[in-house]
Design an enzyme around this catalytic site. Structure first.
Site, short mmCIF file in Angstrom:
data_model
loop_
_atom_site.label_atom_id
_atom_site.label_comp_id
_atom_site.label_asym_id
_atom_site.label_seq_id
_atom_site.Cartn_x
_atom_site.Cartn_y
_atom_site.Cartn_z
N LYS A 93 -9.03 -11.58 -3.86
CA LYS A 93 -10.04 -11.75 -4.92
C LYS A 93 -9.98 -13.15 -5.56
CE LYS A 93 -8.10 -9.87 -9.21
NZ LYS A 93 -7.99 -11.04 -10.04
N LYS A 137 -3.36 -21.12 -12.25
CA LYS A 137 -3.23 -19.79 -11.65
C LYS A 137 -4.04 -19.70 -10.35
CE LYS A 137 -2.39 -15.63 -10.82
NZ LYS A 137 -1.10 -15.21 -10.34
N LYS A 153 2.08 -4.76 1.22
CA LYS A 153 3.40 -5.38 1.37
C LYS A 153 4.44 -4.32 1.04
CE LYS A 153 5.03 -7.96 -2.00
NZ LYS A 153 5.21 -8.98 -3.04
N CYS A 177 -4.57 -9.65 -5.44
CA CYS A 177 -4.73 -11.00 -5.98
C CYS A 177 -5.29 -12.03 -5.01
CB CYS A 177 -3.40 -11.49 -6.53
SG CYS A 177 -2.89 -10.52 -7.96
N VAL A 229 0.44 -5.74 -14.32
CA VAL A 229 0.82 -6.88 -15.15
C VAL A 229 1.13 -6.45 -16.59
CG1 VAL A 229 -0.06 -9.02 -16.20
CG2 VAL A 229 -0.35 -8.60 -13.76
N1 LIG Z 1 -1.21 -7.12 -9.87
C1 LIG Z 1 -0.59 -8.28 -9.83
O1 LIG Z 1 0.38 -8.45 -9.10
C2 LIG Z 1 -1.05 -9.43 -10.69
C3 LIG Z 1 -0.23 -10.56 -10.81
C4 LIG Z 1 -0.67 -11.65 -11.59
C5 LIG Z 1 -1.89 -11.57 -12.24
N2 LIG Z 1 -2.67 -10.46 -12.10
C6 LIG Z 1 -3.92 -10.40 -12.87
O2 LIG Z 1 -3.67 -9.60 -14.03
C7 LIG Z 1 -4.82 -8.82 -14.36
C8 LIG Z 1 -4.46 -7.35 -14.38
O3 LIG Z 1 -4.12 -6.95 -13.07
P1 LIG Z 1 -3.43 -5.54 -12.76
O4 LIG Z 1 -3.15 -5.51 -11.32
O5 LIG Z 1 -2.31 -5.32 -13.74
O6 LIG Z 1 -4.64 -4.54 -13.13
P2 LIG Z 1 -4.67 -2.96 -13.11
O7 LIG Z 1 -6.01 -2.59 -12.61
O8 LIG Z 1 -3.45 -2.43 -12.45
O9 LIG Z 1 -4.57 -2.55 -14.67
C9 LIG Z 1 -5.54 -2.80 -15.63
C10 LIG Z 1 -5.36 -1.77 -16.77
O10 LIG Z 1 -6.22 -2.14 -17.86
C11 LIG Z 1 -6.71 -0.94 -18.46
N3 LIG Z 1 -7.90 -1.25 -19.27
C12 LIG Z 1 -9.15 -1.58 -18.83
N4 LIG Z 1 -9.96 -1.83 -19.90
C13 LIG Z 1 -9.21 -1.63 -21.01
C14 LIG Z 1 -9.48 -1.74 -22.40
N5 LIG Z 1 -10.69 -2.08 -22.87
N6 LIG Z 1 -8.47 -1.50 -23.27
C15 LIG Z 1 -7.24 -1.14 -22.81
N7 LIG Z 1 -6.94 -1.02 -21.52
C16 LIG Z 1 -7.90 -1.28 -20.62
C17 LIG Z 1 -6.96 -0.03 -17.26
O11 LIG Z 1 -7.05 1.32 -17.66
C18 LIG Z 1 -5.74 -0.34 -16.38
O12 LIG Z 1 -4.66 0.53 -16.69
C19 LIG Z 1 -5.88 -9.22 -13.34
O13 LIG Z 1 -6.64 -10.27 -13.88
C20 LIG Z 1 -5.07 -9.72 -12.17
O14 LIG Z 1 -5.78 -10.64 -11.37
C21 LIG Z 1 -2.27 -9.39 -11.36
O1 LIG Z 2 4.75 -15.57 4.21
C1 LIG Z 2 4.00 -14.68 3.81
C2 LIG Z 2 3.98 -14.24 2.48
C3 LIG Z 2 3.08 -13.23 2.12
N1 LIG Z 2 2.23 -12.70 3.03
C4 LIG Z 2 1.27 -11.65 2.61
O2 LIG Z 2 0.59 -12.09 1.45
C5 LIG Z 2 0.24 -11.00 0.61
C6 LIG Z 2 0.67 -11.24 -0.81
O3 LIG Z 2 2.07 -11.22 -0.88
P1 LIG Z 2 2.87 -11.63 -2.21
O4 LIG Z 2 2.42 -12.95 -2.66
O5 LIG Z 2 4.31 -11.45 -1.95
O6 LIG Z 2 2.41 -10.46 -3.21
P2 LIG Z 2 1.45 -10.35 -4.50
O7 LIG Z 2 2.03 -9.28 -5.32
O8 LIG Z 2 0.04 -10.22 -4.04
O9 LIG Z 2 1.64 -11.73 -5.31
C7 LIG Z 2 0.73 -12.82 -5.27
O10 LIG Z 2 -0.36 -12.61 -6.13
C8 LIG Z 2 0.03 -12.39 -7.52
C9 LIG Z 2 -1.24 -12.07 -8.28
O11 LIG Z 2 -1.97 -13.18 -8.66
C10 LIG Z 2 0.72 -13.63 -8.03
O12 LIG Z 2 1.09 -13.43 -9.39
C11 LIG Z 2 1.94 -13.93 -7.17
O13 LIG Z 2 2.55 -15.14 -7.61
C12 LIG Z 2 1.48 -14.07 -5.72
O14 LIG Z 2 2.62 -14.28 -4.87
C13 LIG Z 2 0.87 -9.76 1.27
O15 LIG Z 2 -0.11 -9.07 2.01
C14 LIG Z 2 1.92 -10.34 2.21
O16 LIG Z 2 2.14 -9.52 3.34
C15 LIG Z 2 2.25 -13.14 4.34
O17 LIG Z 2 1.47 -12.65 5.18
N2 LIG Z 2 3.13 -14.12 4.70
#
Ligand SMILES: NC(=O)c1ccc[n+]([C@@H]2O[C@H](COP(=O)([O-])OP(=O)(O)OC[C@H]3O[C@@H](n4cnc5c(N)ncnc54)[C@H](O)[C@@H]3O)[C@@H](O)[C@H]2O)c1
Ligand SMILES: O=c1ccn([C@@H]2O[C@H](COP(=O)(O)OP(=O)(O)O[C@H]3O[C@H](CO)[C@@H](O)[C@H](O)[C@H]3O)[C@@H](O)[C@H]2O)c(=O)[nH]1
Length: 437
Positions: A263, A204, A320, A260, A11
């Site tokens: 958790k 969210k 995925k 995501c 992110v």
């Molecule tokens: N991965 C996704 O697709 C996704 C999408 C939407 C929301 N989110 C949310 O966004 C947040 C981040 O997710 P992510 O997957 O990017 O995490 P991630 O684990 O990939 O990255 C987190 C980063 O933060 C750094 N970090 C930790 N403590 C720190 C500090 N004190 N100062 C500076 N850097 C620090 C770590 O070293 C790491 O690089 C989570 O809350 C997650 O639920 C994730």
């Molecule tokens: O019809 C579907 C769509 C998805 N999946 C599964 O669902 C999981 C999540 O897929 P996807 O949502 O595409 O990926 P993420 O990157 O995990 O994204 C989700 O989680 C993120 C973290 O919160 C959000 O920001 C996004 O909006 C939300 O789509 C994967 O294992 C997919 O294989 C299915 O089984 N069937």
């Protein structure tokens, strides 16, 4: 606008790069020095289509930099985005220690009035708590505001989602801070939805929980389809034509994984529980998903009997396609179960294989390619719908395998094509193919 983004994970890095692309001056801060060293060289530590090119472009145009030096990273920032992890604790609730640690760093290192933006997914009330931590340490020296700006990007299409998302949610208490966030995001040209902080935090969790519910729902319908000889693909299509239902997120399979949905659904059940509400529906969604992950192994055992000494190939390990992320991938529990049953497991994934090697059971062996993985195998399990999988020649599968039996957890192939290629083919929610055309 001078912006700092804290955390360069999926992110933070995407946010930092995309904010620089629309013209802001961005400093990305991470305490992981190895990551920062790689980023400074223009190398992305994560696989995300289009990200590295955009990153290099903006570094060269002097709008984007990376640092692990907190003094340098925080000083002068007008807006600070927090994008660190909020992983799951043992009881399912969100671990806020990383966010709180950043709050303390913010208070220690800022040198001017600042707006703090929480992008991480955090339980309702966290934004207020973070503001209170900062204010108690800053002691009125600077004015600090907080804005909730949850992230909706998907891994594998994160850059595209950032520029073409459905909405940007901004939750604020102070009108002026809300306006600043609105102006920062305006160049994305995406509809902005403004609300209060607590509602933004809830949007969210509710969004992820709803999408997870859609997946568990369609998976249960698929399981019933198998029993009544109906085809889930047509059922999904027919349902999705109703605009109130919508066509998206109705792909049946081996359940959702990733960093995501697993958790965040558990965290929302915890949030509800802490407020004396039993979120029964969501608890069932989680249970259904967990059962769904074992479905292929159950089918495999029904067909092959004892798996001891059998060679089972796995195609795809990432949760995925188009990502290297292995967090909560169904392949983790599936490969473990196969190893427990005494099978020889040989796996291949074009991108996530490096991360997989670090976390899967050490008894899992790895192939060099999709073809290599199935040579001489007794059965193939498809766990990720990589494009190379969907376009793989079925005749070739037939020739390479010892016995051409496929258990497809992602419905990659047409039933007629499997029949033509004389492959025994079991997918999700569709009739099995057990004989040639
Ligand atoms: N991965 C996704 O697709 C996704 C999408 C939407 C929301 N989110 C949310 O966004 C947040 C981040 O997710 P992510 O997957 O990017 O995490 P991630 O684990 O990939 O990255 C987190 C980063 O933060 C750094 N970090 C930790 N403590 C720190 C500090 N004190 N100062 C500076 N850097 C620090 C770590 O070293 C790491 O690089 C989570 O809350 C997650 O639920 C994730
Ligand atoms: O019809 C579907 C769509 C998805 N999946 C599964 O669902 C999981 C999540 O897929 P996807 O949502 O595409 O990926 P993420 O990157 O995990 O994204 C989700 O989680 C993120 C973290 O919160 C959000 O920001 C996004 O909006 C939300 O789509 C994967 O294992 C997919 O294989 C299915 O089984 N069937």
């Amino acid at each position: 606008m001078k912006i700092s983004v804290v955390g360069t994970g999926y992110v933070g890095l995407v946010t930092g790069v995309c904010l620089s692309e629309i013209g802001h001056n961005v400093t990305c801060i991470d305490i992981n020095e190895e990551k920062v060293t790689s980023l400074k060289k223009g190398k992305s530590p994560i696989y995300e289509p289009g990200l590295e090119e955009l990153m290099v472009k903006n570094i060269e145009e002097n709008r984007l930099e990376f640092t692990s030096d907190l003094v340098k990273g925080y000083s002068g920032a007008e807006v600070i985005y927090i994008a660190v992890g909020t992983p799951q604790m043992e009881d399912g609730s969100a671990d806020l220690s990383y966010v709180e640690s950043v709050a303390k760093d913010v208070a220690t290192y800022i040198k001017n009035d600042s707006i703090i933006v929480i992008k991480s997914t955090v339980p309702v009330g966290t934004n207020e708590r973070v503001l209170a931590i900062i204010q108690s340490l800053v002691k009125g020296k600077y004015k600090v505001n907080i804005v909730s700006n949850p992230e909706f990007l998907r891994e594998g299409s994160a850059v595209k989602d950032t520029f073409h998302g459905d909405r940007i949610v901004i939750g604020y208490a102070e009108e002026s801070a809300g306006r600043v966030l609105e102006s920062i995001n305006k160049p994305f040209g995406i509809p902005i939805f403004k609300t209060d902080i607590r509602s933004a935090e809830m949007i969210k969790y509710a969004s992820n929980a709803f999408l997870a519910t859609k997946i568990s729902f369609i998976n249960e319908i698929a399981n019933i389809c198998e029993k009544i000889d109906a085809n889930i693909e047509d059922v999904s299509k027919g349902m999705g034509l109703d605009k109130r239902i919508g066509e998206h997120f109705l792909n049946a399979g081996i359940g959702y994984g990733g960093s995501c949905f697993p958790k965040d659904t558990k965290a929302l059940v915890q949030i509800a529980g802490q407020n004396l509400y039993d979120f029964e529906l969501l608890s069932s969604v989680i249970r259904v998903n967990s059962n769904q992950q074992y479905l292929l192994v159950e089918k495999l055992k029904q067909r092959l009997g004892n798996l001891s000494g059998k060679t089972i190939a796995l195609w795809g390990l990432a949760f995925k396609p188009n990502t290297d992320d292995m967090r909560e991938a169904p392949s983790i529990v599936i490969s473990q179960r196969l190893v427990d049953e005494g099978a020889n497991v040989i796996a291949y994934d074009p991108i996530a294989i490096g991360n997989a090697k670090k976390i899967l059971n050490k008894e899992v062996a790895y192939a060099e390619s999709f073809s290599d993985a199935i040579k001489g195998a007794d059965a193939l399990l498809i766990l990720t719908e990589w494009n190379e999988v969907k376009t793989f020649n079925l005749e070739e599968i037939n020739q390479l395998m010892k016995t051409p039996i496929i258990f497809d957890g992602r419905n990659c192939f047409d039933l007629k094509d499997a029949m033509k290629a004389n492959i025994e083919y079991y997918s999700i929610g569709r009739p099995p193919v057990t004989h040639a055309e």
